[in-house]
Design an enzyme around this catalytic site. Sequence first.
Site, PDB file in Angstrom:
ATOM      1  N   HIS A   1     -31.070  -4.210 -81.384  1.00 38.22           N
ATOM      2  CA  HIS A   1     -29.781  -3.568 -80.571  1.00 38.22           C
ATOM      3  C   HIS A   1     -28.419  -4.271 -81.246  1.00 38.22           C
ATOM      4  O   HIS A   1     -27.631  -4.079 -81.735  1.00 38.22           O
ATOM      5  CB  HIS A   1     -29.988  -3.233 -78.837  1.00 38.22           C
ATOM      6  N   GLU A   2     -28.784  -5.706 -80.847  1.00 40.65           N
ATOM      7  CA  GLU A   2     -27.846  -7.010 -81.055  1.00 40.65           C
ATOM      8  C   GLU A   2     -27.002  -6.950 -82.592  1.00 40.65           C
ATOM      9  O   GLU A   2     -25.547  -6.684 -83.029  1.00 40.65           O
ATOM     10  CB  GLU A   2     -28.135  -7.738 -80.345  1.00 40.65           C
TER      11      GLU A   2
ATOM     12  N   HIS B   1     -24.424  -4.007 -83.351  1.00 45.76           N
ATOM     13  CA  HIS B   1     -23.438  -4.677 -83.122  1.00 45.76           C
ATOM     14  C   HIS B   1     -22.439  -5.503 -84.554  1.00 45.76           C
ATOM     15  O   HIS B   1     -22.076  -5.858 -84.575  1.00 45.76           O
ATOM     16  CB  HIS B   1     -23.694  -5.435 -82.056  1.00 45.76           C
TER      17      HIS B   1
ATOM     18  N   HIS C   1     -21.552  -3.659 -87.339  1.00 43.71           N
ATOM     19  CA  HIS C   1     -20.513  -2.456 -87.129  1.00 43.71           C
ATOM     20  C   HIS C   1     -19.523  -3.580 -87.004  1.00 43.71           C
ATOM     21  O   HIS C   1     -18.419  -3.737 -87.298  1.00 43.71           O
ATOM     22  CB  HIS C   1     -20.457  -2.108 -85.654  1.00 43.71           C
TER      23      HIS C   1
END
Length: 685
Positions: free
Chosen positions: A468-469, A472, A475
């Site tokens: 998940h991280e 990010h 991104h």
Amino acid sequence: MNPFFKAYTTPHQVPPFDLIKNEHFKPALLEGIKQHQAEINAIANSSSKPTFENTIVAMDKAGALLSRVSSVFYNLNSANTNEEIQNIAREISPEMAAHSDNITLNQKLFARVKNLWDNRASLKLNSEQAKLLEKTHKSFVRSGANLNDTDKAKLRKINSELSLLSLKFGQNLLAETNNYLLVVDKKEDLTGLPAELISAAAEEAKTKGQEGKWIFTLQNPSVMPFLQYADKRELRKQIWEAYTLRGDQNNNFDNKEVVKSIVNLRREKAQLLGYKDHASYALEETMAKTPENAYKLLNQLWKPALSVAEREAFDIQKMIDASGEKFKLAPYDWRYYAEKVRKERFDLDEQELKPYFSLEKVREGVFTVTNKLYGLQFKEITNIPKYHAEVAAYEVTEADGKLVGVLYTDFFPRASKRGGAWMTSYSSQKMEKGKRIAPVISIVCNFSKPTGDAPALLTFDEVTTFFHEFGHALHGLLSNVNYESLAGTSVSRDFVELPSQIMENWAAEPEVLKMFAKHYKTNEVIPDALIKKLQNAGTFDQGFATTEYLAASLLDLDYHTQTSELKDNIGTFEAASMKKVGLNDEIIPRYKSTYFSHIFAGGYSAGYYSYIWSGVLDTDAFSAFKETGDLFNQEKAMSFRKNVLEKGGTEDPMVLYKRFRGAEPGIKALLKKRGLDIQPDKKPI
């Protein structure tokens, strides 16, 4: 010499952490404010006719020193703080709030921005320039530029108070988390606990000068497995109550009045700016647009989630009764008995999985997935400054060796770090003279530590958090825009979770698991039988997980849709909010008000729903890969990179999403993924 006052000479211009001392922060922050204000004054007072370059671009580039210092300061205040940094944060917070107001409430500056906005049709801007102008103009309006002088003064006071209150909330929560220790001195009280958790507790006791005992803390890698495995119900209750009463103990770190003040000030600010309530203000610039739309999605999911959770509670109570116990299921029992039900129903013990999820192997897996999707390569850098000995740094490059950015990783809990997991940046991507300036990104987590001779072994939940991280981080790393204000994660809260949550999907795929899930002792690949168990249990306990999440999201919206002063006791308000939706007694919101840092010390006020909103997007988006029969389909990966990861905030999120997917998403894929796709007339299975 203050290291902030000269150009960084470090590899890739990362912060010189080895030279930065606490005493450097305040002078550098104050000088940064001074320099930024001078740059803003020069733009505002210019006699030249406003142009996109001399006003909007000039503002985007202004404040380099302040940005450089504040990124280091606030990141360390979250990841490696101390009393001195916390004191500086309290001292500088009103100065920073006032400085922000001095910019957005500057009438001459706003006049130049408004002139460009009013004449935008004649400026011949490309789409990215048009978006930057729109964002800048809206930022001024939403920050009070159209208010009269009296109301501007009120707004300044509110902003100053809010900045201090949010800071106080976070500092209180960190203190409460660090202040509690469950000390166990009888070995028989450890029954049920995994060996590595017992070992970690023994090491914790040793560091606290209590060798021969076992200490459990309120850090997630300690408290959550304790609740999951400890046979001693009284001790589960004790640590659960300490966890859920953080900020609610009528002591120096109590957050009840802080919460009430924040809620009331946010409402007052929103109404001063012409909005019905804070949620209407906060959601105006999101995909949801209105609190009504956010409520609509949450309420669509609430009924099926609660129905499944009630069945799960029934199954757990049945197991309790069958064991001969005579008590009613309580919240501190749920994880313990859910684990037993999982083992009985699916023959899956989470401890079976952990040996296959060493942190090193999971990291390799994340890197491999990213390489297969986007061609990125990761090389650890050792000759680079770091802010803590546990931090690692990586040079991220394209397949051809071209630099993409620098990535810091910081994985383990410590008293100087707040709880949870997050991605942040030390410098965002931007363009200077036609050249891409690479970003410096960091992911910070609180994973299980190595114990004894064993490496850090993660739960599957922690594996998912890593993926998940990392989403990010991608991104931020892959951002490829012209203006820093639009770079990377500068998108709405309910879109920013798409890149992170889509990455979670790869973590559970058998093809991917076989790439990295290897036993830390034997290097044996995770057996098919164990993968099958994991898949079979994939929707297990999702009623509970979804319900506790939705409850927190609804509580968040209830606070921020208040249109008059909140006078109730915070506990009373929270209880009424949960009674209204019919939350059962065995479950509480994932975050109770006094430790709900996402909304009271973070940027998610009226926006905690964003995770499930993005969940709709990510399940639909991942389906685009699954439909091709190739998890690493290069056409889809390139489209997701070009239309989402690289674009930052340069276009409307739904436009970007539809450009990738071809249509807007629905909730069916999400319901199926979570096992909530049941017919209204049928009982959940």
